[in-house]
Design a protein around this motif. Sequence first.
Motif, PDB file in Angstrom:
ATOM      1  N   SER A 195       0.845  -1.189   0.000  1.00 24.05           N
ATOM      2  CA  SER A 195       0.000   0.000   0.000  1.00 24.05           C
ATOM      3  C   SER A 195       0.881   1.241   0.000  1.00 24.05           C
ATOM      4  O   SER A 195       1.990   1.235   0.544  1.00 24.05           O
ATOM      5  N   TYR A 196       0.388   2.301  -0.608  1.00 25.74           N
ATOM      6  CA  TYR A 196       1.186   3.522  -0.681  1.00 25.74           C
ATOM      7  C   TYR A 196       0.307   4.753  -0.514  1.00 25.74           C
ATOM      8  O   TYR A 196      -0.894   4.724  -0.752  1.00 25.74           O
ATOM      9  N   ASP A 197       0.952   5.826  -0.074  1.00 26.32           N
ATOM     10  CA  ASP A 197       0.334   7.149  -0.122  1.00 26.32           C
ATOM     11  C   ASP A 197       0.763   7.883  -1.383  1.00 26.32           C
ATOM     12  O   ASP A 197      -0.021   8.613  -1.981  1.00 26.32           O
ATOM     13  N   ARG A 198       2.038   7.668  -1.762  1.00 23.14           N
ATOM     14  CA  ARG A 198       2.580   8.188  -3.013  1.00 23.14           C
ATOM     15  C   ARG A 198       3.370   7.065  -3.685  1.00 23.14           C
ATOM     16  O   ARG A 198       4.137   6.357  -3.035  1.00 23.14           O
ATOM     17  N   LEU A 199       3.161   6.917  -4.988  1.00 23.54           N
ATOM     18  CA  LEU A 199       3.871   5.906  -5.772  1.00 23.54           C
ATOM     19  C   LEU A 199       4.776   6.603  -6.775  1.00 23.54           C
ATOM     20  O   LEU A 199       4.351   7.548  -7.445  1.00 23.54           O
ATOM     21  N   VAL A 200       6.014   6.151  -6.865  1.00 22.18           N
ATOM     22  CA  VAL A 200       6.954   6.674  -7.855  1.00 22.18           C
ATOM     23  C   VAL A 200       7.301   5.551  -8.819  1.00 22.18           C
ATOM     24  O   VAL A 200       7.773   4.488  -8.400  1.00 22.18           O
ATOM     25  N   LEU A 201       7.066   5.786 -10.091  1.00 20.55           N
ATOM     26  CA  LEU A 201       7.414   4.804 -11.125  1.00 20.55           C
ATOM     27  C   LEU A 201       8.680   5.254 -11.838  1.00 20.55           C
ATOM     28  O   LEU A 201       8.749   6.379 -12.343  1.00 20.55           O
ATOM     29  N   ALA A 202       9.654   4.363 -11.867  1.00 20.14           N
ATOM     30  CA  ALA A 202      10.904   4.616 -12.599  1.00 20.14           C
ATOM     31  C   ALA A 202      11.301   3.338 -13.321  1.00 20.14           C
ATOM     32  O   ALA A 202      12.381   2.781 -13.096  1.00 20.14           O
TER      33      ALA A 202
END
Length: 427
Positions: free
Chosen positions: A128-135
Amino acid sequence: MARQRATRRQILRGAASAAAVAGLWPRALRAQAEPRVVIVGGGFAGAACARALRAADAKLSITLVEARPTYTAPPMSNGVLGGVRELSQQQFGYDKIAAAGIKVAIATATAIDAQARSVTLSTGDKLSYDRLVLAPGIELKFDVISGYSEAAAAQAPHAWTTDPTQFELLRQQIVAMADDGVVAIVAPANPSRCPPGPYERASMIAHYLKANKPKARIVILDAKDTFTMQQLFLDAWQKLYPDMIAWKSLSNGGNVASIDVAKKSIETDFDTYEYAVANVIPPQKAGKIAGLAGVVDRTGWCPVDAVTFESQMQKNIHVVGDSAFAGSMPKSAFSGLIEGRLCAAAIVRLFAGAAPDAAPMASNCYSIVTPGYAISITGEFHPVNGEYTEVDNSIHSSPLDAPPTLRAEEAKNADAWFRTATSEIFG
């Protein structure tokens, strides 16, 4: 002396960029219950973002998801094909990142639920996340060139992702080829990862061939009519590898229509080329998980806000590195590293209830033409109307008439940047 002044200006610009990033951190973060950030992709952009988040706030819950336990860095990797670097010099693990208090999950992200804010892993776990960063870097478009596929890459390698087996295969093929063989390099149209990369690759392969197979030749079949630092490369090839490298532009019959890996032949719009070794670099798009997350538009890339790197298509999901479309910013490790740090700064401010600040960015790309000889292109960019735009008159390449001392200095700078960047991220 003029070049020395220019070098100092570049250093000052780099220091200013670092200071600008540092200035984005809020002085005090609002107390909250360990906000959760999940980062998918452990290359320069993703790992730099994780490091910057941890440095900014010891309380954040940060998880870095990466499919491979060892990262094979693309910058400097063409030296492996030229026989001047070992593959091990390109490879880095995640132990030091984990030791910094960042959870590292060696798994593939297989699904993203943007509404539930969760990431499903190949292990079956859900994060679970509050903010997701895709790289996630790039995905190769294997279906664009007739006859080329993921299976065909086992015979005509691309060596354009972080898969180390592709580099090993291409290197082995070059070493084993006949002394008078032809190496065909298929260069893609833009946008693509590291625009000067195919031409640096031709240079480094030529370095090996010149010493070991001087009768061999290289042909670059290009889907473009121009390429980054074109005059610098052409001038260097004429001086260092005369009659060894031929570049076929789009207008001059360079566009590849099909390949037959069994017959070792390539068909362009006008000609047929027989080869001993084929390095096919197909067109590219954003990494697969970006598409599954719903952040890819019809261009194949991920439009983002230039201040926060938040997706323009999904809230609470940020995209950095090669998958992101950030206006004029080139797709390079240098850019990805800075984007990761700027994104981290924005996320921290968002968690603190503060407005993220816009920040200028600088880009610097080195290309090694032969050991001790490098060329570069630099630029400055600032956010305008949600996109990074080139600052007027800020794009500069190495002088065409530069003395050997400058070429040697740039080669040292390239090595120093790589060692510093990888040490800061993975060390």
